[in-house]
Scaffold this active site. Structure first.
Site, PDB file in Angstrom:
ATOM      1  N   PRO A  49     -17.156  15.392  13.843  1.00  0.00           N
ATOM      2  CA  PRO A  49     -15.320  15.889  14.312  1.00  0.00           C
ATOM      3  C   PRO A  49     -15.283  16.494  12.740  1.00  0.00           C
ATOM      4  O   PRO A  49     -14.830  16.079  11.792  1.00  0.00           O
ATOM      5  CB  PRO A  49     -14.069  14.958  14.616  1.00  0.00           C
ATOM      6  CG  PRO A  49     -15.307  13.690  15.047  1.00  0.00           C
ATOM      7  CD  PRO A  49     -16.816  14.361  14.225  1.00  0.00           C
ATOM      8  N   GLU A  50     -15.306  18.034  12.342  1.00  0.00           N
ATOM      9  CA  GLU A  50     -14.629  18.481  11.412  1.00  0.00           C
ATOM     10  C   GLU A  50     -13.413  19.389  11.354  1.00  0.00           C
ATOM     11  O   GLU A  50     -12.801  19.280  13.019  1.00  0.00           O
ATOM     12  CB  GLU A  50     -15.716  19.613  10.670  1.00  0.00           C
ATOM     13  CG  GLU A  50     -16.540  18.694  10.371  1.00  0.00           C
ATOM     14  CD  GLU A  50     -18.223  18.993   9.484  1.00  0.00           C
ATOM     15  OE1 GLU A  50     -17.246  20.552   8.943  1.00  0.00           O
ATOM     16  OE2 GLU A  50     -18.702  18.992   9.880  1.00  0.00           O
TER      17      GLU A  50
END
Length: 277
Positions: free
Chosen positions: A2-3
């Site tokens: 997750p960015e």
DNA sequence: AAAACCGCCTGTCGGC
DNA sequence: TGCCGACAGGCGGTTT
């Protein structure tokens, strides 16, 4: 992993289903997920309350709860998923469950257990170092080409390292750093200070375009990431170079290279991204 | 000041 | 087939 685009997608997907719903029960199955507070206190402060709003800052999700804020970070493998019924079997690595009176649930699932939950007085981020020291939001008006130029000036750190430094720019991780550098035609090992003003303009535009397009496609699912509804993203189908070592460069056809830069596997095109410009 | 390294975890993969 | 080490990469902390 997750960015920014993945976390923003989770935020948008959860917004319509978790706000204004009284929390009937808080279960913490992996105690280490709760930072800086006892489990009992964490449960006591949230039970009976409701999430009133949901913001994102960098890779952090921030739920407003009365005078408090619940700050979540998914780290490597965390997921925040809404389930319409408590009868849906729980995933093996479920770390925390927020149950609503109506029988639906918000679950934090996390195989590697690096994810965190913090409950802090609204706006008081002193105890959350990463959030407290976060740099500029790259999809906000404050992030300009001039600001990127200022960040790069005089810094010997490799540009890849600078892009990953959350105290400079908030939300880029390994995937979008590589994709942005490719789009701008800049080698990841170039020193930040060596970038010309024109290159900073190209990189600035590339970062914004890559992030916006990734958000539009609900983020990149390599393995673990899911939206707030448990669905995979679609941007993995639009990646240009990440994870494509040995394949042909989509721009020039040369075999893509990969090597460790700033401690991370980095992908680049040795022809389109020259180390010595 | 900044960079390099380690620890935190678990699952997967390649090599033997 | 099974075992084992390497690896995945975000972040905090420590060392260099």
């Amino acid at each position: 992993m997750p960015e920014l685009p993945e976390v923003e997608t989770v935020r948008r997907s959860l917004l319509p289903v978790v706000l204004g719903r009284p929390i009937s029960k808080v279960e913490v199955l992996t105690e280490r997920i709760v930072q800086n507070r006892s489990i009992a206190e964490f449960q006591g402060l949230l039970t009976g309350a409701s999430f009133e709003d949901l913001h994102r800052r960098g890779k952090y999700l921030i739920f407003s709860v009365g005078e408090w804020e619940l700050v979540a970070h998914l780290r490597m493998t965390g997921r925040l998923i809404y389930y319409s019924s408590s009868t849906i079997p729980r995933a093996k690595h479920t770390s925390a469950v927020f149950s609503f009176h109506s029988g639906d649930e918000l679950r934090f699932e996390d195989v590697r257990k690096f994810g965190t939950l913090d409950l802090v007085p609204k706006g008081d981020y002193a105890s959350i170092k990463g959030l407290h020291s976060l740099g500029v939001e790259p999809i906000s008006p404050e992030f300009t080409a001039e600001l990127l130029w200022e960040l790069c000036r005089g810094r010997q750190a490799k540009i890849k390292a600078l892009l990953l430094d959350q105290t400079k720019i908030a939300g880029l991780g390994n995937i979008y750093a590589d994709e942005s550098l490719f789009a701008a035609g800049i080698h990841p090992e170039r020193s930040s200070a060596s970038l010309t003003e024109a290159e900073c303009h190209r990189l600035h535009r590339a970062i914004r375009e890559v992030l916006e397009e990734a958000i539009a496609h609900q983020g990149t699912t390599f393995r673990d990431y899911r939206t707030g509804f448990g669905q995979e993203g679609a941007f993995q189908n639009r990646l240009q170079i990440y994870g494509k070592k040995g394949e042909a460069c989509p721009r020039c056809g040369v075999n893509l290279a990969h090597k460790k830069v700033a401690g991370r596997t980095s992908h680049f095109c040795p022809a389109c991204q020259r180390e010595q410009p």
